[in-house]
Scaffold this motif. Structure first.
Motif, PDB file in Angstrom:
ATOM      1  N   GLY A   1       0.802  -1.222   0.000  1.00 16.46           N
ATOM      2  CA  GLY A   1       0.000   0.000   0.000  1.00 16.46           C
ATOM      3  C   GLY A   1       0.831   1.266   0.000  1.00 16.46           C
ATOM      4  O   GLY A   1       2.063   1.243  -0.138  1.00 16.46           O
ATOM      5  N   ILE A   2       0.138   2.390   0.187  1.00 16.37           N
ATOM      6  CA  ILE A   2       0.759   3.714   0.091  1.00 16.37           C
ATOM      7  C   ILE A   2       0.460   4.492   1.367  1.00 16.37           C
ATOM      8  O   ILE A   2      -0.696   4.589   1.792  1.00 16.37           O
ATOM      9  CB  ILE A   2       0.224   4.484  -1.136  1.00 16.37           C
ATOM     10  N   PHE A   3       1.499   5.046   1.967  1.00 19.03           N
ATOM     11  CA  PHE A   3       1.400   5.816   3.203  1.00 19.03           C
ATOM     12  C   PHE A   3       1.136   7.281   2.843  1.00 19.03           C
ATOM     13  O   PHE A   3       1.856   7.866   2.037  1.00 19.03           O
ATOM     14  CB  PHE A   3       2.710   5.677   3.980  1.00 19.03           C
ATOM     15  N   CYS A   4       0.117   7.884   3.467  1.00 21.01           N
ATOM     16  CA  CYS A   4      -0.283   9.257   3.131  1.00 21.01           C
ATOM     17  C   CYS A   4      -0.371  10.105   4.397  1.00 21.01           C
ATOM     18  O   CYS A   4      -1.436  10.170   5.034  1.00 21.01           O
ATOM     19  CB  CYS A   4      -1.635   9.262   2.411  1.00 21.01           C
ATOM     20  N   PRO A   5       0.719  10.751   4.801  1.00 24.87           N
ATOM     21  CA  PRO A   5       0.675  11.592   6.008  1.00 24.87           C
ATOM     22  C   PRO A   5       0.010  12.932   5.705  1.00 24.87           C
ATOM     23  O   PRO A   5       0.299  13.565   4.689  1.00 24.87           O
ATOM     24  CB  PRO A   5       2.158  11.775   6.353  1.00 24.87           C
ATOM     25  N   LEU A   6      -0.871  13.343   6.584  1.00 25.29           N
ATOM     26  CA  LEU A   6      -1.573  14.615   6.404  1.00 25.29           C
ATOM     27  C   LEU A   6      -1.525  15.427   7.685  1.00 25.29           C
ATOM     28  O   LEU A   6      -1.480  14.874   8.785  1.00 25.29           O
ATOM     29  CB  LEU A   6      -3.043  14.388   6.034  1.00 25.29           C
ATOM     30  N   ASN A   7      -1.578  16.729   7.523  1.00 23.39           N
ATOM     31  CA  ASN A   7      -1.679  17.651   8.648  1.00 23.39           C
ATOM     32  C   ASN A   7      -3.152  17.852   8.963  1.00 23.39           C
ATOM     33  O   ASN A   7      -3.911  18.345   8.124  1.00 23.39           O
ATOM     34  CB  ASN A   7      -1.013  18.981   8.269  1.00 23.39           C
ATOM     35  N   GLU A   8      -3.558  17.478  10.161  1.00 28.21           N
ATOM     36  CA  GLU A   8      -4.977  17.596  10.514  1.00 28.21           C
ATOM     37  C   GLU A   8      -5.435  19.051  10.544  1.00 28.21           C
ATOM     38  O   GLU A   8      -6.633  19.330  10.564  1.00 28.21           O
ATOM     39  CB  GLU A   8      -5.267  16.937  11.853  1.00 28.21           C
ATOM     40  N   LYS A   9      -4.475  19.995  10.521  1.00 26.94           N
ATOM     41  CA  LYS A   9      -4.830  21.410  10.515  1.00 26.94           C
ATOM     42  C   LYS A   9      -5.033  21.949   9.109  1.00 26.94           C
ATOM     43  O   LYS A   9      -5.097  23.162   8.918  1.00 26.94           O
ATOM     44  CB  LYS A   9      -3.747  22.210  11.242  1.00 26.94           C
ATOM     45  N   PHE A  10      -5.118  21.058   8.121  1.00 22.47           N
ATOM     46  CA  PHE A  10      -5.360  21.486   6.739  1.00 22.47           C
ATOM     47  C   PHE A  10      -6.646  22.301   6.613  1.00 22.47           C
ATOM     48  O   PHE A  10      -6.819  23.060   5.685  1.00 22.47           O
ATOM     49  CB  PHE A  10      -5.427  20.260   5.824  1.00 22.47           C
ATOM     50  N   GLY A  11      -7.558  22.073   7.556  1.00 19.41           N
ATOM     51  CA  GLY A  11      -8.777  22.882   7.574  1.00 19.41           C
ATOM     52  C   GLY A  11      -9.700  22.573   6.416  1.00 19.41           C
ATOM     53  O   GLY A  11      -9.968  21.421   6.081  1.00 19.41           O
TER      54      GLY A  11
END
Length: 497
Positions: A76-86
């Motif tokens: 699979g593919i790891f997708c890190p995101l900033n929860e503050k993306f709003g």
């Protein structure tokens, strides 16, 4: 080269050796292996499979490398995101189409399977997911950004992209080794933090000292002190804060002084930071440069002895590069917009062929968007982002040149210069200035700084307006948000009308 095969082989080589420092305790490679296996088993039970994307919204913790490896082992593919993306989060998730989301906090208004997980968890909670159309198994990570348009875009990086960038970075700074401890404090949703402070040490079989985030800084200072850091990659804002802590007696200089390699990236380095480091730590620091689309490192200085202060170093092995005019024409000059291609460059933006066509030329070169000068020895100097160049009456003004001069004034700690709309000249330079402690913030001080600049710069380059600030607006990765300052300058112009 599949990253999980390289890293798992490293971890399995001697499970009893220390692998990572977390919350004051050293953990062994076997502990990380167990966490990886636990995460893999949970994902497999949930139906996670090849080509699926797992979105992870966690601060730095042992779970981040463990989940990365577990996801890769399942194809699979790891997708890190900033929860503050709003508000852009919904658009970003629609673009990625995740199997599920793992978050530190409960997310509201998200139409995707979402599960919370504590940073100290020894395994994932039982989750369920929704199978999505698969993406290429060559993709290891997908990074997301709102870009300059405000619309979400996603940058997939392959296993080969990340591995080649780690190897090229190590070749440039070959004093790094498996005996070293790297500080992992930069956010994992940013390619600089993820590749250089997580994946690079794991590829080198080195150790990690993990801090959830830089703020509050106490945990980072503790990690630097207790884990005895050897290699530290940080953004300039973090380095400035640490030096200020030493200067004010809030942190002893010895833990920083003993670090063998300190390199900044992600934003330009204030020239005064070199002076501060030499004064307070009796050692210098180096600078590098890269972009999300290039996995990320493009240039680095080898070390403090061989560097040129003010330069981001030489282009890494494995890259081809050329310079073009702002209009996209090839130029034989040693100055222009930097275009690169090589094994570390993304294959293109996710489901956005029109954006890819704008940033790649017919020969496969990628437009970095940075206007640079390259000297006879191959050292690269960023003059500015193409979008940051100020045009005054038809003349180009490079903010970094002006900022460097302003930083030489004894009252100036740091300066950021942006273009302010002007009825006659189109734009004029405006400087936002952070003063040294105790410096006078009067109008007389502003006039003195402008006079100082006039004596050292051409008339059209001299700031016509100055505003003192207590801090600069920063992105989640610690980069100064120039567009926010440009918007402030534009609004000020509107109020004058």
């Amino acid at each position: 080269m599949r990253l999980e095969k390289v890293i798992m082989q490293n971890l399995e080589s001697d499970p009893e050796i220390n692998s990572y420092w977390w919350e004051g305790v050293w953990h062994k490679r076997g502990d990380l292996l167990k966490l990886v296996n636990n995460c893999e088993e949970t994902l497999k039970r949930a139906g996670f499979s090849r080509g699926q994307r797992l979105v992870v919204m966690l601060r730095n913790s042992p779970l981040v490398p463990a989940l990365s490896l577990a996801v890769w082992k399942l194809g699979g593919i790891f997708c890190p995101l900033n929860e503050k993306f709003g508000s852009s989060l919904a658009g970003t998730l629609e673009l990625i189409k995740p199997f599920a989301i793992i978050s530190e906090h409960e997310l509201k208004g998200v139409n995707w399977p979402c599960f919370t997980c504590d940073l100290n968890a020894e395994k994932l909670p039982e989750i369920s997911g929704k199978t999505q159309p698969p993406e290429s198994e060559e993709y290891a990570v997908i990074f997301s950004t709102s870009g300059t348009t405000g619309l979400p875009k996603a940058v997939p990086l392959t296993h080969d992209n990340l591995y080649s960038n780690c190897i090229a970075t190590h070749e440039r700074v070959n004093s790094m080794s498996s005996q070293d401890t790297f500080l992992n404090v930069l956010p994992n949703f940013h390619s600089f933090g993820y590749t250089v402070t997580i994946i690079l040490p794991l590829v080198l079989n080195a150790k990690l000292a993990i801090a959830p985030s830089f703020l509050p800084p106490g945990v980072t200072i503790r990690a630097i002190t207790e884990a005895k850091i050897d290699v530290m990659f940080v953004v300039p804002a973090i380095m400035s804060f640490l030096l200020m802590s030493v200067e004010k007696g809030k942190m002893p200089p010895e833990p920083l002084s003993r670090i063998r390699i300190i390199c900044t990236g992600g934003d330009k380095l204030n020239p005064n930071v070199h002076k501060q480091s030499l004064k307070l730590l009796c050692r210098d620091i180096t600078e590098g440069y890269g972009l999300t689309e290039t996995s990320p490192v493009i240039c680095m200085n080898q070390d403090c002895v061989n560097q040129k202060v003010g330069s981001i170093g030489q282009v890494l092995n494995g890259y081809h590069y050329k310079l073009k005019t702002r209009e996209g024409q090839d130029t034989p000059e040693n100055e222009g917009v930097l275009w690169v291609k090589g094994a570390s460059v993304t294959p293109g933006y996710l489901h956005a062929p029109e954006i890819s066509a704008e940033r790649f030329d017919s020969e496969g070169y990628f437009n970095t968007g940075d206007y640079v000068r390259i000297d006879s020895e191959g050292f690269v100097y960023i003059l500015d982002r193409v979008t940051d160049i100020i045009i005054v009456g038809g003349f180009n003004v490079y903010p970094q040149e002006v900022e460097k001069v302003l930083a030489e004034h004894p009252a100036v700690r740091q300066a950021v210069v942006v273009g302010m709309p002007h009825d006659i000249n189109g734009q004029i330079p405006k400087a936002y200035i952070l003063l040294e402690d105790g410096a006078d913030d009067s109008n007389d001080q502003k006039r003195d700084i402008i006079k100082f600049a006039k004596e050292r710069l051409a008339h059209f380059k001299t700031p016509r307006a100055i505003e003192f600030v207590s801090e600069f607006p920063l992105s989640g990765s610690g980069k100064i948000l120039r567009r926010v300052l440009r918007d402030m300058a534009a609004k000020e112009k509107e109020h004058q009308l």
